[in-house]
Structures are given as structure tokens and as C-alpha cells.
Design a protein around this motif. Structure first.
Motif, PDB file in Angstrom:
ATOM      1  N   ASN A 112      76.309 104.823 -17.451  1.00 28.29           N
ATOM      2  CA  ASN A 112      77.138 105.075 -18.638  1.00 28.29           C
ATOM      3  C   ASN A 112      77.420 106.565 -18.813  1.00 28.29           C
ATOM      4  N   GLN A 113      77.901 107.195 -17.753  1.00 27.09           N
ATOM      5  CA  GLN A 113      78.200 108.625 -17.786  1.00 27.09           C
ATOM      6  C   GLN A 113      79.289 108.981 -18.794  1.00 27.09           C
ATOM      7  N   ALA A 114      80.107 107.980 -19.175  1.00 27.93           N
ATOM      8  CA  ALA A 114      81.193 108.232 -20.126  1.00 27.93           C
ATOM      9  C   ALA A 114      80.728 108.106 -21.573  1.00 27.93           C
ATOM     10  N   SER A 115      79.430 108.023 -21.795  1.00 32.79           N
ATOM     11  CA  SER A 115      78.906 107.867 -23.152  1.00 32.79           C
ATOM     12  C   SER A 115      79.340 109.020 -24.054  1.00 32.79           C
ATOM     13  N   VAL A 116      79.954 108.678 -25.167  1.00 34.55           N
ATOM     14  CA  VAL A 116      80.387 109.698 -26.129  1.00 34.55           C
ATOM     15  C   VAL A 116      79.238 110.115 -27.043  1.00 34.55           C
ATOM     16  N   PRO A 117      78.463 109.170 -27.593  1.00 34.94           N
ATOM     17  CA  PRO A 117      77.358 109.580 -28.482  1.00 34.94           C
ATOM     18  C   PRO A 117      76.263 110.359 -27.757  1.00 34.94           C
ATOM     19  N   TYR A 118      76.087 110.072 -26.441  1.00 30.71           N
ATOM     20  CA  TYR A 118      75.023 110.735 -25.681  1.00 30.71           C
ATOM     21  C   TYR A 118      75.576 111.262 -24.352  1.00 30.71           C
ATOM     22  N   PRO A 119      76.330 112.347 -24.409  1.00 25.67           N
ATOM     23  CA  PRO A 119      76.931 112.886 -23.183  1.00 25.67           C
ATOM     24  C   PRO A 119      75.907 113.446 -22.199  1.00 25.67           C
ATOM     25  N   LYS A 120      74.739 113.879 -22.699  1.00 26.06           N
ATOM     26  CA  LYS A 120      73.698 114.412 -21.824  1.00 26.06           C
ATOM     27  C   LYS A 120      72.845 113.279 -21.259  1.00 26.06           C
ATOM     28  N   SER A 121      72.803 113.188 -19.951  1.00 23.47           N
ATOM     29  CA  SER A 121      72.037 112.121 -19.303  1.00 23.47           C
ATOM     30  C   SER A 121      70.549 112.212 -19.613  1.00 23.47           C
ATOM     31  N   SER A 122      70.062 113.424 -19.811  1.00 19.99           N
ATOM     32  CA  SER A 122      68.624 113.630 -19.998  1.00 19.99           C
ATOM     33  C   SER A 122      68.093 113.002 -21.282  1.00 19.99           C
ATOM     34  N   THR A 123      68.953 112.858 -22.296  1.00 25.57           N
ATOM     35  CA  THR A 123      68.504 112.310 -23.578  1.00 25.57           C
ATOM     36  C   THR A 123      69.159 110.976 -23.925  1.00 25.57           C
ATOM     37  N   ARG A 124      69.951 110.453 -23.020  1.00 29.37           N
ATOM     38  CA  ARG A 124      70.645 109.183 -23.293  1.00 29.37           C
ATOM     39  C   ARG A 124      69.633 108.033 -23.338  1.00 29.37           C
ATOM     40  N   ALA A 149      74.897  97.218 -24.974  1.00 31.99           N
ATOM     41  CA  ALA A 149      74.219  98.516 -24.960  1.00 31.99           C
ATOM     42  C   ALA A 149      75.164  99.651 -24.583  1.00 31.99           C
ATOM     43  N   THR A 150      75.978  99.446 -23.560  1.00 31.05           N
ATOM     44  CA  THR A 150      76.843 100.535 -23.079  1.00 31.05           C
ATOM     45  C   THR A 150      77.948 100.862 -24.074  1.00 31.05           C
ATOM     46  N   ARG A 151      78.422  99.878 -24.812  1.00 32.72           N
ATOM     47  CA  ARG A 151      79.469 100.169 -25.803  1.00 32.72           C
ATOM     48  C   ARG A 151      78.935 101.037 -26.944  1.00 32.72           C
ATOM     49  N   ARG A 152      77.608 101.081 -27.071  1.00 32.44           N
ATOM     50  CA  ARG A 152      76.970 101.927 -28.079  1.00 32.44           C
ATOM     51  C   ARG A 152      76.515 103.257 -27.491  1.00 32.44           C
ATOM     52  N   GLY A 153      76.799 103.480 -26.215  1.00 36.36           N
ATOM     53  CA  GLY A 153      76.517 104.763 -25.593  1.00 36.36           C
ATOM     54  C   GLY A 153      75.217 104.845 -24.825  1.00 36.36           C
ATOM     55  N   TYR A 154      74.525 103.714 -24.624  1.00 35.45           N
ATOM     56  CA  TYR A 154      73.212 103.743 -23.991  1.00 35.45           C
ATOM     57  C   TYR A 154      73.290 103.454 -22.490  1.00 35.45           C
ATOM     58  N   ARG A 155      72.235 103.823 -21.800  1.00 40.77           N
ATOM     59  CA  ARG A 155      72.090 103.569 -20.368  1.00 40.77           C
ATOM     60  C   ARG A 155      71.289 102.268 -20.184  1.00 40.77           C
ATOM     61  N   CYS A 156      71.555 101.541 -19.099  1.00 40.36           N
ATOM     62  CA  CYS A 156      70.820 100.307 -18.813  1.00 40.36           C
ATOM     63  C   CYS A 156      70.290 100.315 -17.389  1.00 40.36           C
ATOM     64  N   VAL A 157      69.147  99.667 -17.207  1.00 44.79           N
ATOM     65  CA  VAL A 157      68.614  99.450 -15.870  1.00 44.79           C
ATOM     66  C   VAL A 157      67.976  98.069 -15.846  1.00 44.79           C
ATOM     67  N   VAL A 158      68.326  97.293 -14.829  1.00 50.87           N
ATOM     68  CA  VAL A 158      67.806  95.936 -14.688  1.00 50.87           C
ATOM     69  C   VAL A 158      66.686  95.937 -13.653  1.00 50.87           C
ATOM     70  N   PHE A 159      65.525  95.434 -14.068  1.00 52.46           N
ATOM     71  CA  PHE A 159      64.371  95.314 -13.177  1.00 52.46           C
ATOM     72  C   PHE A 159      64.419  93.928 -12.524  1.00 52.46           C
ATOM     73  N   ASN A 160      64.870  93.889 -11.258  1.00 45.65           N
ATOM     74  CA  ASN A 160      64.904  92.640 -10.505  1.00 45.65           C
ATOM     75  C   ASN A 160      63.532  92.394  -9.885  1.00 45.65           C
ATOM     76  N   ASN A 161      62.951  91.231 -10.154  1.00 46.31           N
ATOM     77  CA  ASN A 161      61.660  90.912  -9.555  1.00 46.31           C
ATOM     78  C   ASN A 161      61.767  90.873  -8.028  1.00 46.31           C
ATOM     79  N   ARG A 162      60.668  91.144  -7.375  1.00 49.62           N
ATOM     80  CA  ARG A 162      60.663  91.221  -5.905  1.00 49.62           C
ATOM     81  C   ARG A 162      61.269  89.974  -5.267  1.00 49.62           C
ATOM     82  N   GLY A 163      62.234  90.203  -4.397  1.00 49.46           N
ATOM     83  CA  GLY A 163      62.844  89.118  -3.640  1.00 49.46           C
ATOM     84  C   GLY A 163      63.849  88.286  -4.396  1.00 49.46           C
ATOM     85  N   ALA A 164      64.126  88.619  -5.663  1.00 47.74           N
ATOM     86  CA  ALA A 164      65.001  87.788  -6.490  1.00 47.74           C
ATOM     87  C   ALA A 164      66.454  88.243  -6.505  1.00 47.74           C
ATOM     88  N   ALA A 165      66.738  89.417  -5.950  1.00 53.79           N
ATOM     89  CA  ALA A 165      68.104  89.954  -6.034  1.00 53.79           C
ATOM     90  C   ALA A 165      68.754  90.125  -4.666  1.00 53.79           C
TER      91      ALA A 165
END
Length: 405
Positions: A112-124, A149-165
Motif C-alpha cells: 500500500n505504497q499509495a497510502s495517503v494517511p500513512y505515506p511513510k512505510s516505517s510507521t504505516r 484495510a488498504t482503503r484506510r491506508g494500512y499495509r497487509c501481509v498474509v501468513f500462508n501456512n506451510r505448503g498451503a499456498a
């Protein structure tokens, strides 16, 4: 030229007394009556202060939940959701991280590099999403959560269980609801990349079990500011019993078991070193699969022992961050008699939101429920409430402010 009153009434009576007219009117009245009974506000089980916070910053918790009128019961909600729910696009950046035992975990990022509320990646702010039993980052509920989440300016990461993705399984180790070592590694990795960005964990079904078990074990050292779970099976044994009822086995259990068997078959070469693959592939239920594979892989003496350790209900008193849990009373995966209502009533930091209807990871609303539903709106509002009002939510949950030196 003009009809008499008697002729008008005779014509009217002939029309309304026709069988198909009576049937349509009766059906319409019945549907309206039943739908009206189903439309009710959810029950919110929590402390007064946490309840006040949620009512102010997450108003969906007090809204009347009106399920899709033609989706009767939790089974139909669950089935319909699986077939018709839309899948919003997500541009993932995949990352593979190595584990201590030589394995690998697949993470799918939406930066979500285009985040307007949180332009700095370090604090997003970052939302860590944990999918269900056989799920991964391509599930519709994951994609909808990411859009919220992204429409509100946040970053997301999906934790795929081993062998499931789709990634290669490098060691003969997969995953289960009780073993939190992989999740701990993922949290450490995410916090290492973004130490100044708050992290919220969101788990769905088995992912919610894993999240709650992790939060209960790590207590104040979880690295997360809050947790959110959807459709968690609170007691694995009771969930298994419910899923083995004839209709539930036919509609859901057999499908999930086939998915688990496919994962094992895909990684046969590496897994046959530690288990009898042919025996595992003959499993007809999730319980049989866990008896023949999961419990053995993770060192349990029996499936019963594994289920006892995997159940998150008794772990709630050990948690130390705000947690919101959404469940439906007609969920075929998580029976309502297993909901930890009495436990939650004594905890200041946990809220249990119970709808009368909604099925498993469904909560469909509207006549054509392909898009955003109650579940997604709750997700978006709670995530925003946590990230935008951190002091208020800690105070509401009786969590002391961390002292800074």
C-alpha cells in the motif's frame, strides 16, 4: 358497460382464490415473517468500558444484522458464500522466509505504497491475516479484508501456512492450530522490518485458533496491539463432533478432508519420510486426518490430546491485548454451546460478538450478497478503531501504558 358490486367481488374472489395466487401470497408472508425474526442486533459480551469503546468507534456491533432473506440457516449461508462471494483484486508481493528447521513460509504482502494517511512505510500500520484450515491468500474473505484495510491506508501481509499456498515443502513439517512457532517467527520478521509500525493480527477459523493460542502464550510479548477473530472453533473436540453430524459431514467435512489430503499428496515425497501417506490419504473426516497425520507430526499421543491443546477457549485469560471475536450461533463448524461466554464475561480485554445467524465465515446480507457484508464492515471498523485510537482502546481494556525511558 359497468360491472355491479357483486360482479366485481366475484371477479376478485376468483383471482385471489386461485391456487398459485394463494401459494405466492402465503410464501411471501412466510418469508417476510421468518426474515423479520432473523433480523436482530448481535449480542456483545464484554466489559462495560470495552463495550463503550466499541459502540463509539465500531458502531456496527450494535446494528441489526439482517441476513440475506433467501439464505436460511448457517449451512446455506456457508455454502452460498463459498460459491458466489466476489474476489477483489490484490497485487501481492511474495516473500519466502526460512525457518529454523530448514523449512520456508510464504508471505503475501500488500505494501500500500499509495497510502495517503500513512505515506511513510516505517510507521504505516500493518494487518497480519491468518487464513483458515485449507485457505491461503486467494480466499475471498482474505481479499475482502485486504480491501477494507488498504482503503484506510494500512499495509497487509498474509501468513500462508506451510505448503498451503503452492510453495515447495522443504521439510516434513506442515502446520496445526496448536503450534505457534511459525507465527512467532513471522511476527518477529514483520516487526523486524517495521519496528515502529503497529501490528494487528486477524485470524479466520483455524487461523483465529492459532492467533488466540499465540496471544495466550506470548501474553505481553506478542508484538501485536490487538487481535480480531472470525468464526473461531472454540473447542476443537466439540467442533469435530458437530462437523461429523451426517449433513455437516456431507456438506463440509468431506470437502475439507479432501483439501487436506490434496496438500499431503502434493508434498508426498517429503512427507512420506515421517508418516504412512497411503494410510493418511484414506482419511474420510478431519478427525481421521488429524489422528493419522497432524497429531503424529506434532508429537501428541492422541487426537484428543491435540484437540485439547488446540482449543483456544481456556487460553483467553492469558491474553494481554484487546481482542474482538465474531461468531454466529448457527455456525456448523463452531457450535454455540462451545462459546466461552462465561470466560469472556470476566475479562476486560476480550469482546465476544454473537449473531443469531451468519454461518461460518459468511454473514451474508442483501438480496445479492457478492460484495461487502457484515463481517467485512466489522473488520474495517475494528481495525481502524485500533490503529486510530490506541490509547482509548488500551484504557477501555484496562491495559497499562508502556513506560518510555
Amino acid at each position: 358497460m359497468f360491472l355491479s358490486h357483486s360482479e366485481i367481488w366475484r371477479t376478485y374472489w376468483e383471482c385471489v382464490s386461485r391456487p398459485y395466487t394463494v401459494f405466492i401470497c402465503s410464501l411471501t408472508a412466510a418469508l417476510y415473517y421468518l426474515w423479520g425474526r432473523k433480523c436482530q442486533a448481535p449480542a456483545l459480551v464484554t466489559s462495560k468500558t470495552f463495550s463503550a469503546f466499541l459502540l463509539k468507534h465500531c458502531p456496527v456491533v450494535s446494528e441489526t444484522f439482517s441476513p440475506t432473506p433467501w439464505c436460511w440457516g448457517g449451512r446455506l449461508q456457508t455454502l452460498v458464500c463459498a460459491f458466489i462471494k466476489s474476489k477483489p483484486p490484490a497485487a501481492y508481493r511474495n516473500e519466502l522466509i526460512r525457518t529454523v528447521d530448514g523449512g520456508q513460509i510464504s508471505l503475501d504482502w500488500v505494501d500500500n505504497q499509495a497510502s495517503v494517511p500513512y505515506p511513510k512505510s516505517s510507521t504505516r500500520p500493518t494487518v497480519l491475516i491468518l487464513p483458515g484450515l485449507t485457505g491461503n491468500s486467494q480466499q475471498s474473505y482474505v481479499l475482502h479484508a485486504i480491501r477494507q484495510a488498504t482503503r484506510r491506508g494500512y499495509r497487509c501481509v498474509v501468513f500462508n501456512n506451510r505448503g498451503a499456498a503452492g510453495e515447495e515443502l522443504l521439510t516434513p513439517v506442515t502446520y496445526c492450530a496448536a503450534n505457534t512457532s511459525d507465527l512467532e517467527l513471522v511476527v518477529q520478521h514483520v516487526k523486524g522490518l517495521h519496528p515502529h509500525a503497529p501490528l494487528l493480527g486477524a485470524g479466520v477459523s483455524l487461523g483465529g485458533m492459532l492467533l488466540l493460542n499465540y496471544l495466550g502464550r506470548k501474553r505481553t510479548e506478542s508484538g501485536m496491539v490487538a487481535g480480531l477473530t472470525i468464526s473461531v472453533p472454540w473447542d476443537a473436540q466439540k467442533s469435530s463432533d458437530s462437523m461429523e453430524e451426517p449433513l455437516n459431514w456431507l456438506l463440509f467435512n468431506s470437502y475439507l478432508t479432501r483439501g487436506l489430503r490434496r496438500v499431503v499428496a502434493r508434498h508426498r515425497k517429503v512427507l512420506e519420510k515421517v508418516v504412512d501417506i497411503d494410510y493418511v490419504l484414506k482419511a474420510r473426516t478431519v478427525r481421521e486426518f488429524d489422528e493419522r497425520f497432524t497429531s503424529l507430526q506434532f508429537g501428541y499421543n492422541s487426537c484428543t490430546e491435540y484437540y485439547r491443546d488446540a482449543s483456544p477457549d481456556k487460553k483467553l485469560p492469558n491474553t494481554a491485548v484487546p481482542i474482538l471475536c465474531l461468531n454466529a450461533a448457527d455456525d456448523p463448524f463452531s457450535p454455540k454451546y462451545a462459546f466461552p461466554v462465561s470466560i469472556v464475561q470476566g475479562l476486560p480485554n476480550v469482546a465476544l460478538l454473537l449473531t443469531a445467524h451468519g454461518g461460518h465465515i459468511a454473514f451474508l446480507q442483501g438480496l445479492f450478497p457478492r460484495g461487502e457484508s457484515y463481517m467485512e464492515r466489522l473488520f474495517g471498523q475494528f481495525v481502524q478503531a485500533v490503529f486510530e485510537h490506541p490509547r482509548d482502546i488500551r484504557k477501555a481494556c484496562g491495559i497499562k501504558e508502556e513506560k518510555t525511558s
